[in-house]
Design an enzyme around this catalytic site. Structure first.
Site, PDB file in Angstrom:
ATOM      1  N   ALA A 281     -72.866 -26.111  39.848  1.00  0.00           N
ATOM      2  CA  ALA A 281     -73.019 -24.694  40.174  1.00  0.00           C
ATOM      3  C   ALA A 281     -74.082 -24.503  41.250  1.00  0.00           C
ATOM      4  O   ALA A 281     -75.080 -25.219  41.311  1.00  0.00           O
ATOM      5  CB  ALA A 281     -73.399 -23.906  38.931  1.00  0.00           C
TER       6      ALA A 281
ATOM      7  N   GLU B 112     -65.531 -30.606  31.395  1.00  0.00           N
ATOM      8  CA  GLU B 112     -66.814 -31.242  31.093  1.00  0.00           C
ATOM      9  C   GLU B 112     -67.009 -31.300  29.577  1.00  0.00           C
ATOM     10  O   GLU B 112     -67.608 -30.393  28.975  1.00  0.00           O
ATOM     11  CB  GLU B 112     -67.983 -30.492  31.742  1.00  0.00           C
ATOM     12  CG  GLU B 112     -67.956 -30.536  33.265  1.00  0.00           C
ATOM     13  CD  GLU B 112     -69.223 -29.958  33.885  1.00  0.00           C
ATOM     14  OE1 GLU B 112     -70.136 -29.531  33.124  1.00  0.00           O
ATOM     15  OE2 GLU B 112     -69.306 -29.914  35.128  1.00  0.00           O
TER      16      GLU B 112
ATOM     17  N   TRP C  82     -69.020 -32.816  27.905  1.00  0.00           N
ATOM     18  CA  TRP C  82     -70.428 -33.019  27.572  1.00  0.00           C
ATOM     19  C   TRP C  82     -71.262 -31.739  27.680  1.00  0.00           C
ATOM     20  O   TRP C  82     -72.400 -31.699  27.233  1.00  0.00           O
ATOM     21  CB  TRP C  82     -71.040 -34.072  28.520  1.00  0.00           C
ATOM     22  CG  TRP C  82     -71.005 -33.657  29.968  1.00  0.00           C
ATOM     23  CD1 TRP C  82     -71.936 -32.901  30.623  1.00  0.00           C
ATOM     24  CD2 TRP C  82     -69.986 -33.934  30.918  1.00  0.00           C
ATOM     25  NE1 TRP C  82     -71.562 -32.683  31.925  1.00  0.00           N
ATOM     26  CE2 TRP C  82     -70.364 -33.318  32.138  1.00  0.00           C
ATOM     27  CE3 TRP C  82     -68.784 -34.646  30.883  1.00  0.00           C
ATOM     28  CZ2 TRP C  82     -69.594 -33.397  33.302  1.00  0.00           C
ATOM     29  CZ3 TRP C  82     -68.017 -34.720  32.040  1.00  0.00           C
ATOM     30  CH2 TRP C  82     -68.418 -34.105  33.233  1.00  0.00           C
ATOM     31  N   HIS C  83     -70.688 -30.691  28.283  1.00  0.00           N
ATOM     32  CA  HIS C  83     -71.439 -29.465  28.571  1.00  0.00           C
ATOM     33  C   HIS C  83     -71.160 -28.416  27.498  1.00  0.00           C
ATOM     34  O   HIS C  83     -70.039 -27.929  27.364  1.00  0.00           O
ATOM     35  CB  HIS C  83     -71.056 -28.928  29.949  1.00  0.00           C
ATOM     36  CG  HIS C  83     -71.786 -27.673  30.333  1.00  0.00           C
ATOM     37  ND1 HIS C  83     -72.865 -27.681  31.206  1.00  0.00           N
ATOM     38  CD2 HIS C  83     -71.597 -26.374  29.986  1.00  0.00           C
ATOM     39  CE1 HIS C  83     -73.302 -26.437  31.372  1.00  0.00           C
ATOM     40  NE2 HIS C  83     -72.542 -25.624  30.631  1.00  0.00           N
TER      41      HIS C  83
END
Length: 295
Positions: free
Chosen positions: A196, A259, A261-262
């Site tokens: 981002a 993602e 993992w996010h």
């Protein structure tokens, strides 16, 4: 008169008196009782009225007790109809206005490519370092940090899985450095798919966490989603108030690639509602703009 004739006379007199005693016993001159004045005995009266004879359709002693109430014509006598259970009241509708989606200090804040933080350089005021394993030691907001500690403890106790923190809070300045590094290595078009721009990052809210398996396996890679670590997080993170923020099938909505993992802390109430409803993204749940284009 001789003795024999005298004895015969006495016998005749006795016979006359015996015949007189066999009469009806009515007193001389009294009228015989009339039929209408004859009174039946109490015993015979009560017996007749209490037990009608078979010729009248009455029940015999072997027929059992006679019901005290005779149903009217056309009615039926039987067990009462079971009552239907009352319909449970529907749960109250989830209040989507309970917290702000614009205030950067709100745990429901929605930040993405079209929606920047305001102010763009926002800094949380309650950052702490949770007692967990780190790859890169970075703080989180206190509420999110407490939830992270509980979630990783549950993963350890329930499945024997260990995790480590790859990344947590990033300041506006740190996010600028991370984004510029990605652009330098991969070009802006590629960087915009997985990093981002500063002011548009969930990490700047202090509510986002990147997790990796410990020992390391598929760190910051899509393959984490198929490991026991990634599968446990996807199935259980909602119970602790976390949301898998960038699902594989929602890239056009979130604007970022998958993602696993996010995870983003949104609180247990909102996480449970998203889990119950099956809605996967904050943009869809709140009806907010998303997508791949920065505004």
């Amino acid at each position: 008169m001789t003795f024999r004739s005298t004895r015969a006379g006495l016998v005749a007199a006795v016979l006359i008196l015996g015949l007189a005693g066999c009469s009806t016993g009515a007193q001389p001159g009294a009228e015989p009782p009339r039929a209408s004045e004859t009174t039946p005995s109490p015993l015979s009266t009560s017996t007749a009225s209490a037990t009608p004879g078979p010729a009248l359709g009455g029940a015999s002693a072997s027929d059992g007790p006679v019901p005290s109430t005779v149903p009217s014509s056309g009615s039926t006598v039987g067990p009462s109809e079971p009552r239907e259970a009352p319909t449970p009241a529907a749960p109250p509708a989830f209040d989507k206005t309970a917290r702000s989606v614009d205030d950067p200090a709100s745990i429901w804040v929605v930040v993405n490519k079209p929606r920047a933080l305001n102010p763009i350089t926002f800094v949380p005021t309650d950052l702490v370092y949770p007692s967990v394993r780190y790859v890169n030691r970075q703080p989180m907001r206190r509420e999110a940090a407490d939830a992270l500690v509980a979630m990783l403890a549950a993963a350890r106790a329930q499945s024997g899985l260990e995790f480590a923190v790859q990344s947590a809070y990033r300041s506006f300045q740190t996010q600028t450095a991370v984004y510029n590094d990605d652009v330098a290595r991969n070009g802006r078009a590629y960087a915009d798919t997985d990093t981002a721009r500063p002011g548009h990052s969930e990490h700047q809210t202090g509510l986002a966490i990147d997790l990796s398996a410990s020992p390391a396996n598929c760190s910051l890679a899509a393959c984490l989603g198929s490991t026991p670590h990634g599968q446990w997080l996807a199935a259980n993170a909602w119970r602790f108030g976390f949301l898998l923020r960038y699902p594989a099938d929602k890239v056009p909505v979130t604007g970022f690639t998958y993602e696993p993992w996010h995870f983003r802390y949104i609180g247990t109430e909102l996480a449970a509602e998203l889990h119950r409803s099956g809605v996967k993204t904050l943009e869809e749940f709140f009806g907010l703009p998303g997508g791949t284009v920065y505004h």
